[in-house]
Design a protein around this motif. Sequence first.
Motif, PDB file in Angstrom:
ATOM      1  N   MET A 155       0.831  -1.206   0.000  1.00 30.04           N
ATOM      2  CA  MET A 155       0.000   0.000   0.000  1.00 30.04           C
ATOM      3  C   MET A 155       0.868   1.259   0.000  1.00 30.04           C
ATOM      4  O   MET A 155       0.604   2.218  -0.719  1.00 30.04           O
ATOM      5  CB  MET A 155      -0.923  -0.003   1.213  1.00 30.04           C
ATOM      6  N   GLY A 156       1.911   1.263   0.824  1.00 30.26           N
ATOM      7  CA  GLY A 156       2.812   2.410   0.874  1.00 30.26           C
ATOM      8  C   GLY A 156       3.507   2.641  -0.450  1.00 30.26           C
ATOM      9  O   GLY A 156       3.684   3.781  -0.890  1.00 30.26           O
ATOM     10  N   PHE A 157       3.895   1.547  -1.099  1.00 28.18           N
ATOM     11  CA  PHE A 157       4.592   1.630  -2.388  1.00 28.18           C
ATOM     12  C   PHE A 157       3.652   2.083  -3.508  1.00 28.18           C
ATOM     13  O   PHE A 157       3.963   3.013  -4.263  1.00 28.18           O
ATOM     14  CB  PHE A 157       5.198   0.269  -2.722  1.00 28.18           C
ATOM     15  N   LEU A 158       2.479   1.446  -3.615  1.00 27.40           N
ATOM     16  CA  LEU A 158       1.535   1.765  -4.692  1.00 27.40           C
ATOM     17  C   LEU A 158       0.963   3.170  -4.553  1.00 27.40           C
ATOM     18  O   LEU A 158       0.787   3.873  -5.551  1.00 27.40           O
ATOM     19  CB  LEU A 158       0.393   0.741  -4.721  1.00 27.40           C
ATOM     20  N   TYR A 159       0.692   3.589  -3.317  1.00 29.10           N
ATOM     21  CA  TYR A 159       0.162   4.942  -3.126  1.00 29.10           C
ATOM     22  C   TYR A 159       1.188   5.985  -3.559  1.00 29.10           C
ATOM     23  O   TYR A 159       0.840   7.002  -4.171  1.00 29.10           O
ATOM     24  CB  TYR A 159      -0.223   5.178  -1.666  1.00 29.10           C
ATOM     25  N   GLY A 160       2.470   5.732  -3.245  1.00 26.17           N
ATOM     26  CA  GLY A 160       3.515   6.662  -3.643  1.00 26.17           C
ATOM     27  C   GLY A 160       3.602   6.809  -5.156  1.00 26.17           C
ATOM     28  O   GLY A 160       3.732   7.920  -5.688  1.00 26.17           O
ATOM     29  N   ILE A 161       3.516   5.682  -5.875  1.00 31.58           N
ATOM     30  CA  ILE A 161       3.535   5.726  -7.340  1.00 31.58           C
ATOM     31  C   ILE A 161       2.303   6.451  -7.868  1.00 31.58           C
ATOM     32  O   ILE A 161       2.397   7.300  -8.759  1.00 31.58           O
ATOM     33  CB  ILE A 161       3.594   4.292  -7.912  1.00 31.58           C
ATOM     34  N   VAL A 177       5.860  15.452  -3.645  1.00 29.01           N
ATOM     35  CA  VAL A 177       4.518  14.921  -3.372  1.00 29.01           C
ATOM     36  C   VAL A 177       4.542  13.477  -2.864  1.00 29.01           C
ATOM     37  O   VAL A 177       3.937  13.175  -1.836  1.00 29.01           O
ATOM     38  CB  VAL A 177       3.615  15.054  -4.619  1.00 29.01           C
ATOM     39  N   PRO A 178       5.201  12.537  -3.533  1.00 27.78           N
ATOM     40  CA  PRO A 178       5.250  11.157  -2.998  1.00 27.78           C
ATOM     41  C   PRO A 178       6.278  11.057  -1.878  1.00 27.78           C
ATOM     42  O   PRO A 178       7.225  11.834  -1.816  1.00 27.78           O
ATOM     43  CB  PRO A 178       5.678  10.328  -4.209  1.00 27.78           C
ATOM     44  N   GLY A 179       6.104  10.103  -1.019  1.00 25.86           N
ATOM     45  CA  GLY A 179       7.069   9.884   0.063  1.00 25.86           C
ATOM     46  C   GLY A 179       6.688  10.630   1.329  1.00 25.86           C
ATOM     47  O   GLY A 179       6.217  11.767   1.274  1.00 25.86           O
ATOM     48  N   PHE A 180       6.891   9.975   2.480  1.00 25.66           N
ATOM     49  CA  PHE A 180       6.484  10.539   3.756  1.00 25.66           C
ATOM     50  C   PHE A 180       7.640  10.548   4.752  1.00 25.66           C
ATOM     51  O   PHE A 180       8.537   9.719   4.695  1.00 25.66           O
ATOM     52  CB  PHE A 180       5.328   9.719   4.351  1.00 25.66           C
ATOM     53  N   ASN A 181       7.564  11.494   5.684  1.00 24.07           N
ATOM     54  CA  ASN A 181       8.541  11.584   6.766  1.00 24.07           C
ATOM     55  C   ASN A 181       8.051  10.706   7.921  1.00 24.07           C
ATOM     56  O   ASN A 181       7.325  11.165   8.797  1.00 24.07           O
ATOM     57  CB  ASN A 181       8.666  13.045   7.223  1.00 24.07           C
ATOM     58  N   ILE A 182       8.434   9.444   7.899  1.00 24.29           N
ATOM     59  CA  ILE A 182       7.973   8.494   8.918  1.00 24.29           C
ATOM     60  C   ILE A 182       9.014   8.317  10.023  1.00 24.29           C
ATOM     61  O   ILE A 182       8.694   8.372  11.210  1.00 24.29           O
ATOM     62  CB  ILE A 182       7.639   7.139   8.273  1.00 24.29           C
ATOM     63  N   PHE A 189      11.067   2.772  -0.624  1.00 23.93           N
ATOM     64  CA  PHE A 189      11.334   2.594  -2.055  1.00 23.93           C
ATOM     65  C   PHE A 189      10.855   3.810  -2.860  1.00 23.93           C
ATOM     66  O   PHE A 189      11.430   4.138  -3.903  1.00 23.93           O
ATOM     67  CB  PHE A 189      10.644   1.326  -2.562  1.00 23.93           C
ATOM     68  N   ILE A 190       9.816   4.478  -2.363  1.00 25.00           N
ATOM     69  CA  ILE A 190       9.328   5.694  -3.030  1.00 25.00           C
ATOM     70  C   ILE A 190      10.276   6.853  -2.782  1.00 25.00           C
ATOM     71  O   ILE A 190      10.669   7.574  -3.700  1.00 25.00           O
ATOM     72  CB  ILE A 190       7.911   6.052  -2.521  1.00 25.00           C
ATOM     73  N   VAL A 191      10.669   7.028  -1.515  1.00 24.56           N
ATOM     74  CA  VAL A 191      11.540   8.145  -1.134  1.00 24.56           C
ATOM     75  C   VAL A 191      12.889   8.066  -1.830  1.00 24.56           C
ATOM     76  O   VAL A 191      13.375   9.050  -2.394  1.00 24.56           O
ATOM     77  CB  VAL A 191      11.739   8.167   0.395  1.00 24.56           C
ATOM     78  N   PHE A 192      13.506   6.872  -1.785  1.00 25.62           N
ATOM     79  CA  PHE A 192      14.854   6.727  -2.343  1.00 25.62           C
ATOM     80  C   PHE A 192      14.853   6.274  -3.802  1.00 25.62           C
ATOM     81  O   PHE A 192      15.905   6.209  -4.428  1.00 25.62           O
ATOM     82  CB  PHE A 192      15.658   5.738  -1.498  1.00 25.62           C
ATOM     83  N   GLY A 193      13.680   5.959  -4.318  1.00 31.89           N
ATOM     84  CA  GLY A 193      13.566   5.534  -5.703  1.00 31.89           C
ATOM     85  C   GLY A 193      12.819   6.536  -6.554  1.00 31.89           C
ATOM     86  O   GLY A 193      13.418   7.327  -7.282  1.00 31.89           O
ATOM     87  N   LEU A 194      11.487   6.544  -6.459  1.00 34.60           N
ATOM     88  CA  LEU A 194      10.661   7.387  -7.318  1.00 34.60           C
ATOM     89  C   LEU A 194      10.969   8.874  -7.170  1.00 34.60           C
ATOM     90  O   LEU A 194      11.130   9.585  -8.164  1.00 34.60           O
ATOM     91  CB  LEU A 194       9.181   7.121  -7.031  1.00 34.60           C
ATOM     92  N   SER A 195      11.018   9.365  -5.931  1.00 29.31           N
ATOM     93  CA  SER A 195      11.274  10.797  -5.716  1.00 29.31           C
ATOM     94  C   SER A 195      12.627  11.193  -6.297  1.00 29.31           C
ATOM     95  O   SER A 195      12.767  12.262  -6.906  1.00 29.31           O
ATOM     96  CB  SER A 195      11.228  11.136  -4.222  1.00 29.31           C
ATOM     97  N   TYR A 196      13.614  10.340  -6.106  1.00 29.67           N
ATOM     98  CA  TYR A 196      14.942  10.617  -6.643  1.00 29.67           C
ATOM     99  C   TYR A 196      14.918  10.643  -8.168  1.00 29.67           C
ATOM    100  O   TYR A 196      15.521  11.523  -8.797  1.00 29.67           O
ATOM    101  CB  TYR A 196      15.932   9.566  -6.144  1.00 29.67           C
ATOM    102  N   LEU A 197      14.206   9.697  -8.768  1.00 28.95           N
ATOM    103  CA  LEU A 197      14.110   9.637 -10.224  1.00 28.95           C
ATOM    104  C   LEU A 197      13.433  10.884 -10.785  1.00 28.95           C
ATOM    105  O   LEU A 197      13.885  11.464 -11.775  1.00 28.95           O
ATOM    106  CB  LEU A 197      13.331   8.393 -10.644  1.00 28.95           C
ATOM    107  N   ILE A 198      12.312  11.283 -10.163  1.00 31.92           N
ATOM    108  CA  ILE A 198      11.581  12.467 -10.639  1.00 31.92           C
ATOM    109  C   ILE A 198      12.451  13.707 -10.514  1.00 31.92           C
ATOM    110  O   ILE A 198      12.564  14.507 -11.452  1.00 31.92           O
ATOM    111  CB  ILE A 198      10.273  12.644  -9.848  1.00 31.92           C
ATOM    112  N   GLY A 199      13.080  13.878  -9.350  1.00 32.50           N
ATOM    113  CA  GLY A 199      13.934  15.045  -9.141  1.00 32.50           C
ATOM    114  C   GLY A 199      15.085  15.095 -10.118  1.00 32.50           C
ATOM    115  O   GLY A 199      15.409  16.139 -10.673  1.00 32.50           O
TER     116      GLY A 199
END
Length: 305
Positions: free
Chosen positions: A67-73, A98-103, A132-142
Amino acid sequence: MGSFNLQFLYCIIIIALGYLLKRGGIIKEKDGEGLSRIIFNITLPTLIIVTFHDIKIETSLFLLILMGFLYGIFIGFIALFLFRKKQRNIKGMLGMMVPGFNIGLFAYPLVEVIFGKEGLTYFGMFDVGNAFIVFGLSYLIGSFYSKEDVKLDPKTVVIKLSKSIPLMTYIIVVIVNLIELRIPSTILNVAEIISAANMPLSLLLLGIYLNFTFDKSYIKLMVQFLGVRYGIGLVIGISCFFLLPFDDMFKYTLLMGFLLPTSVSVLPYSVEFEYDQKFVGTLSNITIILSFVILWVLANLLISP
């Protein structure tokens, strides 16, 4: 509930202490970088070890990772679509925030106050997918939108993921738990002592990074960002809370998880990709304050007195 609100008040006092120490010049904001590294690489991993080493991981908890992964995407691509007409650098800056949370720094100390060890277990599983969203998707988008000729480099992302000590700790401890290996008592005892520092240090760090000054020209863009992030998070979170056939703690995790602040990783990303660091820092601070208020309200509404 009075006891819970008192604990929340203690959290506010510790955050305020961090802010006052910064304003008084005793601690500088740049000192927060070193404190952040201590939390991410030492106290948070030990808290993960203590929390996960002997719990019984139910099948439903693995769904929290998904859920955390799919919501981030999902919310990441929604953001890129909604901000598609913005300038390339603005689209990349907002898209990575926008994706990724400070947990690890924000949610853990508050969840520990609200739900105790059980809450840490649920939010910890949610954070694995989020990592995986914080260190993957967010990094890719940035990276992709920072310059016109930037090419995606999956190898760089994989290397970055493997160097994330909290993420690797999650994976290793969960595997050890599943195959029913025992972590030596000496390691557990040391980890328990160190992990006790995670909550106060995290709250102090939030105070050190608080900043109430910002450029008024940012307001329109900030409102758009907050509308997307919290609007979608609230709709999806409430829908999951009332529609999913899982236990209350599972639903609390999703409802509150989707309304957490933006990840602190966007700050070093903004430096690496040459985005507007003041804008990113200011907006990150606003999400911290807003999420703190939202979680306090939700906790009072959802938890029986």
